[in-house]
Every structure is written in structure tokens, then in C-alpha cells.
Design a protein around this motif. Structure first.
Motif, PDB file in Angstrom:
ATOM      1  N   LEU A 194     116.293  39.144 147.746  1.00 12.44           N
ATOM      2  CA  LEU A 194     116.712  39.800 148.981  1.00 12.44           C
ATOM      3  C   LEU A 194     118.216  40.023 149.083  1.00 12.44           C
ATOM      4  N   GLN A 195     118.983  39.453 148.159  1.00 10.09           N
ATOM      5  CA  GLN A 195     120.438  39.577 148.240  1.00 10.09           C
ATOM      6  C   GLN A 195     120.891  41.009 147.983  1.00 10.09           C
ATOM      7  N   GLY A 196     121.931  41.421 148.664  1.00 13.66           N
ATOM      8  CA  GLY A 196     122.444  42.782 148.547  1.00 13.66           C
ATOM      9  C   GLY A 196     122.962  43.083 147.152  1.00 13.66           C
ATOM     10  N   GLU A 197     122.861  44.331 146.759  1.00 11.98           N
ATOM     11  CA  GLU A 197     123.380  44.883 145.512  1.00 11.98           C
ATOM     12  C   GLU A 197     122.546  44.513 144.289  1.00 11.98           C
ATOM     13  N   ASN A 198     121.787  43.412 144.355  1.00 10.29           N
ATOM     14  CA  ASN A 198     120.878  43.037 143.258  1.00 10.29           C
ATOM     15  C   ASN A 198     121.579  43.050 141.898  1.00 10.29           C
ATOM     16  N   LEU A 199     122.693  42.343 141.805  1.00 10.48           N
ATOM     17  CA  LEU A 199     123.453  42.304 140.560  1.00 10.48           C
ATOM     18  C   LEU A 199     122.775  41.413 139.529  1.00 10.48           C
ATOM     19  N   SER A 200     123.134  41.612 138.246  1.00  8.90           N
ATOM     20  CA  SER A 200     122.546  40.789 137.184  1.00  8.90           C
ATOM     21  C   SER A 200     122.932  39.332 137.348  1.00  8.90           C
ATOM     22  N   SER A 201     124.097  39.075 137.950  1.00  8.82           N
ATOM     23  CA  SER A 201     124.532  37.688 138.167  1.00  8.82           C
ATOM     24  C   SER A 201     123.609  36.975 139.151  1.00  8.82           C
ATOM     25  N   TYR A 202     122.989  37.742 140.094  1.00 12.16           N
ATOM     26  CA  TYR A 202     122.027  37.131 141.004  1.00 12.16           C
ATOM     27  C   TYR A 202     120.809  36.642 140.220  1.00 12.16           C
ATOM     28  N   LEU A 203     120.425  37.427 139.214  1.00  8.20           N
ATOM     29  CA  LEU A 203     119.297  37.050 138.365  1.00  8.20           C
ATOM     30  C   LEU A 203     119.551  35.705 137.703  1.00  8.20           C
ATOM     31  N   GLU A 204     120.784  35.470 137.271  1.00  4.96           N
ATOM     32  CA  GLU A 204     121.112  34.222 136.586  1.00  4.96           C
ATOM     33  C   GLU A 204     120.858  33.016 137.479  1.00  4.96           C
ATOM     34  N   LEU A 205     120.989  33.200 138.804  1.00  2.00           N
ATOM     35  CA  LEU A 205     120.772  32.075 139.720  1.00  2.00           C
ATOM     36  C   LEU A 205     119.341  31.554 139.635  1.00  2.00           C
ATOM     37  N   SER A 206     118.388  32.441 139.359  1.00  2.00           N
ATOM     38  CA  SER A 206     116.993  32.010 139.280  1.00  2.00           C
ATOM     39  C   SER A 206     116.785  30.996 138.160  1.00  2.00           C
ATOM     40  N   LYS A 207     117.669  31.018 137.148  1.00  2.00           N
ATOM     41  CA  LYS A 207     117.523  30.077 136.025  1.00  2.00           C
ATOM     42  C   LYS A 207     117.736  28.637 136.464  1.00  2.00           C
ATOM     43  N   ALA A 208     118.455  28.438 137.566  1.00  2.00           N
ATOM     44  CA  ALA A 208     118.640  27.080 138.078  1.00  2.00           C
ATOM     45  C   ALA A 208     117.310  26.483 138.536  1.00  2.00           C
ATOM     46  N   LYS A 255     112.243  43.483 141.245  1.00  2.00           N
ATOM     47  CA  LYS A 255     112.090  44.215 139.985  1.00  2.00           C
ATOM     48  C   LYS A 255     113.051  43.680 138.930  1.00  2.00           C
ATOM     49  N   ILE A 256     114.292  43.364 139.350  1.00  2.00           N
ATOM     50  CA  ILE A 256     115.287  42.827 138.415  1.00  2.00           C
ATOM     51  C   ILE A 256     114.862  41.455 137.902  1.00  2.00           C
ATOM     52  N   ILE A 257     114.420  40.597 138.827  1.00  2.00           N
ATOM     53  CA  ILE A 257     114.040  39.230 138.438  1.00  2.00           C
ATOM     54  C   ILE A 257     112.768  39.233 137.588  1.00  2.00           C
ATOM     55  N   CYS A 258     111.772  40.008 138.020  1.00  2.00           N
ATOM     56  CA  CYS A 258     110.496  40.041 137.296  1.00  2.00           C
ATOM     57  C   CYS A 258     110.601  40.799 135.977  1.00  2.00           C
ATOM     58  N   GLY A 259     111.629  41.630 135.854  1.00  2.00           N
ATOM     59  CA  GLY A 259     111.834  42.349 134.601  1.00  2.00           C
ATOM     60  C   GLY A 259     112.602  41.553 133.579  1.00  2.00           C
ATOM     61  N   SER A 260     112.974  40.338 133.935  1.00  2.00           N
ATOM     62  CA  SER A 260     113.739  39.479 133.026  1.00  2.00           C
ATOM     63  C   SER A 260     112.798  38.612 132.187  1.00  2.00           C
ATOM     64  N   PRO A 261     113.136  38.399 130.912  1.00  2.00           N
ATOM     65  CA  PRO A 261     112.300  37.510 130.077  1.00  2.00           C
ATOM     66  C   PRO A 261     112.314  36.063 130.567  1.00  2.00           C
ATOM     67  N   TRP A 262     113.313  35.716 131.412  1.00  2.00           N
ATOM     68  CA  TRP A 262     113.372  34.342 131.924  1.00  2.00           C
ATOM     69  C   TRP A 262     112.183  34.013 132.822  1.00  2.00           C
TER      70      TRP A 262
END
Length: 347
Positions: A306-320, A259-266
Motif C-alpha cells: 500500500l505504500q506510495g510509489e511502490n519502489l523496489s526498495s519497498y520490496l526489499e522490506l518484505s524480506k525482513a 504486483k511488485i511484491i508478488c512478481g519477485s522471486p523472494w
């Protein structure tokens, strides 16, 4: 190569270096380690720095000091404390990591689009939102490794099996295992993918054996020194329990992470990749490597979600993972602007 061409090449490399330094400088402004800025550390960063300081002072990580990141994190920041108790050396080390991150994002993008659009790609994906990484835990180092991995993937998708890139890809896997083990499944999936791909490509038996030898060499390159480190300090069992087991058990709720990743404009980068694939397919271009990248991005998003806590910083990793989609979209503009890809795949 005549003198004029060589001079132009040197000038081009110099301009590329300057551009990457400028991007690095812009990113560095957001760092709490920057001694010239009033940037406060987060609770996670304070914890990491406290453990790193304790490790420098002789306390055993995972035995005398609690921590759930791998020794790569604590030793990296601990090294910065060796010359001085301030954060200036750590800031310099961070700038080197950031520079290398931007450089390899650029090198990867340059495999798919012209140099000017490759620089724009690297700038967009590193400058915007980097503050979420510099204010996080191990994700800043993870982002660098993921960008580096993207280059190893792209080179082999473009050129076929390259033993040194397989070796370096496996080193990335080893570093992640001793950094934040929950992400290691992404690299395991990549190794399996290339094992299947190269088999289907019909590479000769000698090269295919070399593929597995390169994997073994990569694992040994990281595993041997880290094994000696854990054996010497007698904290191997504690590392397995507090880092490996802890991170594997604390895998987060997939739905929440997605939900966090798919909710991002990235996420629009995936749409960009699909657009580039369709346009190139209608133009009769080979899009096999882009199809592979689509699958790799999906696997990467699943592992990150799947990473624990689902922090916004995890979302940034998808940009790589979005370097190739954005560069592929820009490649559609190369011809109208009279630009071309100048990177040779056989280098």
C-alpha cells in the motif's frame, strides 16, 4: 558449567561474532556512504542528506526545510554531520545498523533452526539485494526495525507473553511513526493480534494488565522525547501535515504494489513456509507459531504493497518477514545433518 563447556561457548560466540562482522563487511561494500568505494548517491539520498545538513546547521525541519520523512531519519544522518562534513561517521553509524540487523536476523532464525543454518538464513536475506536499501531513503532503517520486530514476535510466539518484548515491540511502533508513518499499521495490527492471542491463551489478569502497561510504557518512551523535540522546535503542526498526513494520503495503488511484491522471486519464501508447515504437521510437531507467522506475513505484504510509489526498495522490506520461513525450511535439514536447535526459549 565446567571450564571446558564455558570455553566452547565463548569460542562459539566469538565465531558467531566474526561471521556477522564478515556479512556486515560484504553488505557495507554496496553503500554509497562507504568512503573507500565510488558509490554515487541517489536523488532521494541527496535530498535526505541535504535536509540533514540543514538541520545540523540550525534550520527547522518541516518549517524552514521541506521533507516527508520523520525526524528519526533526518536526526540520524544529521548526527553524522556533527563531527565532520564528510560521510565517514554516517558510514560507521550505518555499519552499526547493518551489524544489528544481521545479528537479530540470526537470533530470530536461531529460534527455528540450527546455528549454521541460522547464519546462512541471515546472510541470504541481508546480502542479496541490500544495494536496493543502501541506495534508498528510510527503508534501510525500516528494514532494521522490521527485523528487530521479527525477533520480538518470534520470542513471544515461542515463549508466550514476555513483557519486555511487548515493550520493545511498542518502541518499534513509535520509531516507525516518527520514521515513515505509512508503515505503522503493520505494528498496530501486531499489537491487536497479541492482545487477542494472549487473551485466548488464558494468561492471568495480572499479566494481561501488564501487557497494556508495557504498551503504554513503550509509547511514552518514544512519544515523550519526540514530543519534546517537536514542541521545542515548534514544528509539531508542520510534522503532522508534511509527514503524517502526507504519507497517509499518498498510500499507493494496492494492485500495483502487490504486483511488485508478488512478481519477485523472494515470494517463494511463503511457499517454503507452507512446505515446512506441512512436513512438521505430518511429523506431529506443533506448528501454531508458523501459522501465526503466515498471517503476519500476509498482513505485512499488504501494508508494504500500500505504500506510495511502490519502489523496489519497498520490496526489499518484505524480506525482513522471510527470516522465519527460510529458517523453518532449513530446520527440515537439521536432523539429517545431525544438527539441532540450541537456543533456549525461556532465556
Amino acid at each position: 558449567m565446567n571450564g571446558g563447556v564455558l570455553m566452547n561457548l565463548k569460542l562459539k560466540r566469538c565465531l558467531e561474532f566474526i561471521a556477522i562482522v564478515i556479512i556486515t563487511f560484504i553488505i557495507a561494500l554496496s553503500s554509497p556512504l562507504n568512503p573507500f568505494m565510488n558509490n554515487a548517491f541517489t536523488a532521494v539520498q541527496n535530498e535526505i542528506l541535504d535536509i540533514a545538513r540543514s538541520v545540523r546547521d540550525g534550520y527547522l525541519a518541516y518549517v524552514e526545510v521541506d521533507g516527508h520523512y520523520g525526524p528519526v531519519v533526518y536526526e540520524f544522518y544529521g548526527l553524522g554531520f556533527l563531527p565532520t562534513a564528510t560521510h565517514i561517521v554516517q558510514f560507521i553509524m550505518e555499519c552499526v545498523i547493518v551489524f544489528a540487523t544481521v545479528l537479530f536476523a540470526y537470533k530470530t532464525a536461531k529460534l527455528y533452526t540450527s546455528e549454521i543454518f541460522a547464519l546462512i538464513t541471515a546472510a541470504i536475506l541481508t546480502i542479496f539485494g541490500w544495494g536496493a536499501l543502501t541506495h534508498a531513503g528510510a527503508e534501510e532503517l525500516m528494514f532494521f526495525i522490521m527485523v528487530l520486530t521479527g525477533y520480538h514476535i518470534s520470542r513471544q510466539l515461542k515463549s508466550g507473553y514476555l513483557s519486555h518484548h511487548t515493550y520493545l515491540l511498542t518502541i518499534d511502533l513509535g520509531l516507525v511513526l516518527f520514521l515513515q508513518p505509512g508503515y505503522v499499521w503493520f505494528w498496530v495490527a501486531l499489537i491487536i493480534f497479541f492482545a487477542i492471542k494472549f487473551k485466548l491463551d488464558g494468561i492471568d489478569k495480572k499479566k494481561y494488565r501488564s501487557f497494556y502497561v508495557s504498551i503504554l510504557e513503550g509509547l511514552l518512551t518514544v512519544g515523550v522525547p519526540m514530543g519534546i523535540y517537536l514542541w521545542y522546535f515548534k514544528n509539531g503542526a508542520a510534522f503532522l501535515q508534511q509527514v503524517v498526513v502526507y504519507n497517509m494520503k499518498n498510500i499507493g495503488t494496492f494492485a500495483e504494489g502487490l504486483k511488485i511484491i508478488c512478481g519477485s522471486p523472494w515470494l517463494i519464501m511463503v511457499v517454503f513456509l507452507l512446505i515446512a508447515m506441512l512436513v512438521k504437521a505430518f511429523a506431529g510437531e506443533n506448528i501454531a507459531d508458523l501459522c501465526c507467522w503466515l498471517g503476519i506475513i500476509i498482513v505485512g505484504i499488504i501494508v508494504i504493497a500500500l505504500q506510495g510509489e511502490n519502489l523496489s526498495s519497498y520490496l526489499e522490506l518484505s524480506k525482513a518477514l522471510y527470516v522465519v520461513p527460510l529458517a523453518s525450511l532449513f530446520s527440515l535439514l537439521d536432523k539429517p545433518f545431525g544438527l539441532k536447535i540450541e537456543e533456549r526459549y525461556d532465556k
